[in-house]
Motif scaffolding. Structure first.
Motif, PDB file in Angstrom:
ATOM      1  N   UNK A 388       1.062  -1.088   0.073  1.00  0.00           N
ATOM      2  CA  UNK A 388      -0.127  -0.110  -0.013  1.00  0.00           C
ATOM      3  C   UNK A 388       0.767   1.344  -0.046  1.00  0.00           C
ATOM      4  N   UNK A 389       1.758   1.253   0.775  1.00  0.00           N
ATOM      5  CA  UNK A 389       2.522   2.696   1.123  1.00  0.00           C
ATOM      6  C   UNK A 389       3.858   2.712   0.075  1.00  0.00           C
ATOM      7  N   UNK A 390       3.897   1.656  -0.718  1.00  0.00           N
ATOM      8  CA  UNK A 390       4.737   1.853  -1.996  1.00  0.00           C
ATOM      9  C   UNK A 390       3.967   2.545  -3.126  1.00  0.00           C
ATOM     10  N   UNK A 391       2.579   2.358  -3.245  1.00  0.00           N
ATOM     11  CA  UNK A 391       1.775   2.981  -4.359  1.00  0.00           C
ATOM     12  C   UNK A 391       2.154   4.518  -4.804  1.00  0.00           C
ATOM     13  N   UNK A 432      -5.666  15.241  -7.155  1.00  0.00           N
ATOM     14  CA  UNK A 432      -6.824  14.579  -8.028  1.00  0.00           C
ATOM     15  C   UNK A 432      -7.793  14.128  -7.693  1.00  0.00           C
ATOM     16  N   UNK A 433      -7.593  14.022  -6.098  1.00  0.00           N
ATOM     17  CA  UNK A 433      -8.837  13.067  -5.385  1.00  0.00           C
ATOM     18  C   UNK A 433     -10.196  13.673  -5.363  1.00  0.00           C
ATOM     19  N   UNK A 434     -11.295  13.291  -5.642  1.00  0.00           N
ATOM     20  CA  UNK A 434     -12.418  13.790  -5.482  1.00  0.00           C
ATOM     21  C   UNK A 434     -13.547  13.054  -4.561  1.00  0.00           C
ATOM     22  N   UNK A 446      -8.758   2.070  -9.094  1.00  0.00           N
ATOM     23  CA  UNK A 446      -7.750   1.647  -7.956  1.00  0.00           C
ATOM     24  C   UNK A 446      -7.154   2.978  -7.312  1.00  0.00           C
ATOM     25  N   UNK A 447      -6.731   3.985  -7.988  1.00  0.00           N
ATOM     26  CA  UNK A 447      -6.018   5.097  -7.423  1.00  0.00           C
ATOM     27  C   UNK A 447      -7.046   5.808  -6.577  1.00  0.00           C
ATOM     28  N   UNK A 448      -8.298   5.988  -6.864  1.00  0.00           N
ATOM     29  CA  UNK A 448      -9.374   6.788  -5.804  1.00  0.00           C
ATOM     30  C   UNK A 448      -9.625   5.964  -4.677  1.00  0.00           C
ATOM     31  N   UNK A 449      -9.798   4.707  -4.687  1.00  0.00           N
ATOM     32  CA  UNK A 449      -9.860   4.031  -3.795  1.00  0.00           C
ATOM     33  C   UNK A 449      -8.671   3.873  -2.855  1.00  0.00           C
ATOM     34  N   UNK A 450      -7.406   3.948  -3.069  1.00  0.00           N
ATOM     35  CA  UNK A 450      -6.336   4.151  -2.189  1.00  0.00           C
ATOM     36  C   UNK A 450      -6.434   5.438  -1.516  1.00  0.00           C
ATOM     37  N   UNK A 451      -6.648   6.548  -2.328  1.00  0.00           N
ATOM     38  CA  UNK A 451      -6.634   7.825  -1.674  1.00  0.00           C
ATOM     39  C   UNK A 451      -7.909   7.878  -0.538  1.00  0.00           C
ATOM     40  N   UNK A 452      -8.918   7.154  -1.048  1.00  0.00           N
ATOM     41  CA  UNK A 452     -10.185   7.199   0.038  1.00  0.00           C
ATOM     42  C   UNK A 452      -9.837   6.547   1.258  1.00  0.00           C
ATOM     43  N   UNK A 453      -9.152   5.537   1.067  1.00  0.00           N
ATOM     44  CA  UNK A 453      -8.596   4.856   2.356  1.00  0.00           C
ATOM     45  C   UNK A 453      -7.833   5.642   3.195  1.00  0.00           C
TER      46      UNK A 453
END
Length: 734
Positions: A388-391, A432-434, A446-453
């Motif tokens: 996760x933290x390497x993304x 870029x997160x919304x 996938x990118x959105x889900x990572x930031x949402x977490x």
């Protein structure tokens, strides 16, 4: 501190002196018990926080333990993995013990093992490289040198992926390359720490003065090398608490062995033993299946199995699903997941995607499920893939959060947010997160889900620490990154059964359950097959409420339907029976010899002849609406006897036998052990424990008085079980 603990957990928490062995089944609250034990000892003044070392096997588990200890007021306690604790000591004492700087720690062995193979004039493909690397790791944790490797493998009859002499040459060359490059690997961290503590008694004494009390979680997974290190840490003291479950030993290929757990009381005859069997995770239906799976187990670990007792309300029965081919199995799984995701407001279960998992035996099985979930528009995450933290998006988000924290939240968008989650969302908006997810699935989702977490983590963090600042949150994220303690990502988890150990979900799909996959083809010895059974047991016990077990008869559409369901499901899925010795694959391993088996094939109603599909109807061998031949007087005697036995064992009545099983006994009235064994719900364990008494009652004999008071409360567990099955004994007036 002790409020909310059950009697067994309280016994763990309050036993602060001497060796303690906790046998803890899946879902029984072992982490809760041992963290409360540590915190209780600290608050009672028995332990100084800095003198306690809690050891577990994954960075995630260590991070979770540290978090719980902080909440309980014992934040100064060290909770680490074996490797992390050893590495800290090695870094500190290396200059004094050896001189100079500690050699560079290898992130991965693969490139160096590949180079070693090349020097030995061997070219390894990707899977061969993985196999040889695994053998080198096994040899090191079992303290086997390259010269001794072939002889040790032969002595243990160990199944190995390639010629032992070749592997030994690669192993020796790999060790030489490390020395030339001034590098060490993770196994060396343990080996070198053991060497220093063995050779330098002065350093060993410093460590022992620092750490005086030890707790070891997942003790069934300890390797000989880890046990040796633990012994050196302890010295001649006995302030040690170990926690484990032999039925969850699934890492023998890494050198793990349950022998240290099973032999603990032999090494420490004065040890306190506590068993945790109250399962707070799974419904009675899931627990019943898990217990039934181990009923057929053999070997030393099976002799020490724990029979779990669910503490949760009843839930749906596990689903057994057969499919014509793998794509059909994956598509059906994706459809069922879509049904589970349907919100409660729309009449669905409303299970969050993060609370659903698809588990398989080998990682190669994931591709067809990735495709099926993508086609169904269901977000998913692969466990065991990129950390996760390497993304890239998480690294970028951490930089942005760190910059905003240093600025003191003076950015207008951040400053305008009232709560912490709002501030985090405002910072991430710059990346870029919304708040609303992008359409469809794929990389953007996938990118959105990572930031949402990260936003969800901020919400949870603020609930736990009201008034926390953005700087506090950045510190929390940094600590999690250092420990690789990732937050939850909102997506269905795809993972191997090995990677799922220590985790749990509301809904679990165990897929690809065919002979040759589970047990896997290369499991040939009885011991290897039993470890495969334990792997399935671990998978079953990951489920809290919904559990589906499925298999496909062919690999591809139109292919030959030559597969058969996993032998571990025999006797558990409706209409099946335990296979006799020699039937099917498995190197002739006996499975339950000496016991009569229930008939194979479809089960038909003994009254009307209809094929039965419902589990309760299969147990009774009749339709729910067909007339019963029950001996009602015997049924009442069996219920009274069951109440007495349940009170003696301090268990719910249904844990002895369910209503449906008692009804089946009273309808068939067995006259021998073989006849009793044919009744569904009477496994080998219960046959040994209760068989003689049940047969005596069936024969009209009186049992000795136990003095139990037969109260109306006896139905407290049974009526729930009867309601859940929708089947009642016939009315007496009939």
């Amino acid at each position: 501190m002790l409020e909310g603990l059950d009697p067994e957990q309280r016994a763990v928490a309050t036993t602060l002196h001497g060796p303690v062995c906790v046998l803890a089944g899946a879902g029984t609250g072992k982490t809760r018990a041992i963290t409360h034990r540590i915190a209780y000892g600290v608050l009672a003044g028995v332990y100084q926080p800095a003198t306690v070392l809690a050891v577990t096997f994954t960075v995630r588990a260590a991070g979770e333990m540290r978090g719980r200890l902080r909440q309980l007021g014992a934040g100064g306690v060290q909770a680490r993995t074996f490797h992390s604790a050893a590495l800290r000591q090695l870094q500190y004492f290396w200059p004094k013990a050896v001189g100079g700087e500690l050699p560079r720690l290898l992130e991965s062995k693969y490139s160096l093992v590949a180079e070693a193979a090349s020097r030995c004039r061997m070219r390894l493909q990707r899977l061969e490289l993985r196999d040889v690397t695994g053998e080198i790791e096994w040899a090191k944790v079992t303290q086997t040198t390259p010269d001794d490797y072939p002889a040790v493998v032969a002595k243990l009859s160990r199944e190995v992926p390639r010629d032992t002499a070749e592997t030994a040459r690669v192993y020796a060359t790999y060790e030489q390359l490390k020395q030339e490059r001034g590098a060490i690997d993770f196994e060396d961290v343990l080996l070198l720490t053991v060497g220093i503590l063995t050779d330098r008694h002065d350093i060993a004494e410093i460590v022992r003065r620092q750490y005086q009390h030890f707790v070891v979680d997942e003790y069934q997974d300890v390797s000989p090398l880890q046990q040796r290190l633990l012994t050196l840490w302890l010295g001649d003291r006995d302030s040690l608490c170990v926690v484990g479950d032999a039925s969850q030993t699934i890492y023998s290929f890494t050198g793990a062995t349950p022998d240290h757990l099973l032999n603990f009381r032999a090494r420490h005859p004065e040890a306190t033993l506590v068993k945790l069997v109250r399962d707070y995770r799974s419904t009675p239906q899931v627990v019943h299946l898990a217990n039934g799976l181990l009923d057929q187990a053999k070997g030393r670990a099976a002799e020490h199995r724990l029979e779990l007792v669910s503490q949760r309300p009843a839930g749906p029965d596990p689903v057994f699903a057969e499919h014509p081919d793998e794509p059909a199995e994956a598509e059906a799984t994706a459809r069922r997941i879509r049904d589970l995701l349907t919100p409660v407001a729309e009449g669905g279960p409303g299970v969050p995607a993060s609370e659903i998992a698809v588990l398989y035996r080998v990682n190669a099985q994931s591709e067809v499920y990735e495709q099926a979930l993508t086609d169904a528009g269901v977000p998913y995450q692969l466990r065991g893939a990129e950390r996760f933290f390497d993304r890239p998006e998480i690294r970028q988000a951490r930089l942005a959060l760190r910059g905003a924290a240093r600025a003191g939240g003076n950015d207008a968008a951040v400053d305008g947010a009232v709560d912490l989650a709002g501030q985090v969302g405002a910072v991430l908006a710059a990346t870029g997160w919304t708040p609303e997810p992008p359409a469809g699935s794929g990389a953007a989702r996938d990118r959105w889900e990572s930031l949402r977490s990260l936003v969800r983590l901020a919400e949870d963090f603020e609930r736990a620490r009201p008034g926390a600042t953005l700087a506090d949150f950045v510190t929390e994220v940094d600590e999690r990154a250092a420990a690789q303690h990732a937050p939850t990502v909102e997506g269905v988890t795809l993972a191997s059964l090995h990677a799922a150990k220590g985790l749990e979900w509301d809904a679990v799909f165990l897929v690809g359950l065919t002979d040759g996959t589970l047990p896997i083809t290369h499991a040939r010895t009885a011991e290897q097959v039993e470890e495969e059974r334990r792997l399935l047991y671990v998978g079953v016990t990951r489920a809290r409420r919904h559990l589906t077990l499925s298999w496909a008869l062919a690999r591809s559409p139109g292919g030959r339907a030559g597969r058969r369901p996993s032998r571990f499901l025999d006797g558990l899925r409706p209409g099946s029976s335990v296979r006799s010795a020699g039937s099917g694959a498995g190197g002739g391993v006996e499975r339950g010899a000496g016991r009569s088996r229930r008939p194979r094939g479809p089960v038909r109603c003994r009254v009307c002849g209809r094929t039965l599909t419902e589990a309760t109807e299969v147990k009774l061998r009749r339709c729910a609406d067909c007339p019963s031949s029950m001996d009602e007087a015997l049924y009442e005697r069996l219920r009274a006897w069951r109440l007495d036995r349940a009170k003696e064992l301090s268990r719910p009545a249904y844990a002895v036998f369910t209503d449906v099983t008692l009804m089946a006994i009273a309808e068939d009235v067995p006259g021998s052990e073989d006849e009793l064994a044919r009744i569904s719900g009477v496994g080998p364990h219960k046959l040994r424990q209760f068989g003689a008494e049940v047969l005596a009652l069936c024969a009209g004999e009186e049992l000795p008085e136990t003095g139990s008071d037969q109260e109306s409360v006896e139905d407290s567990g049974d009526s729930e079980e009867s309601r859940e099955n929708g089947l009642r004994p016939p009315e007496k007036s009939a």
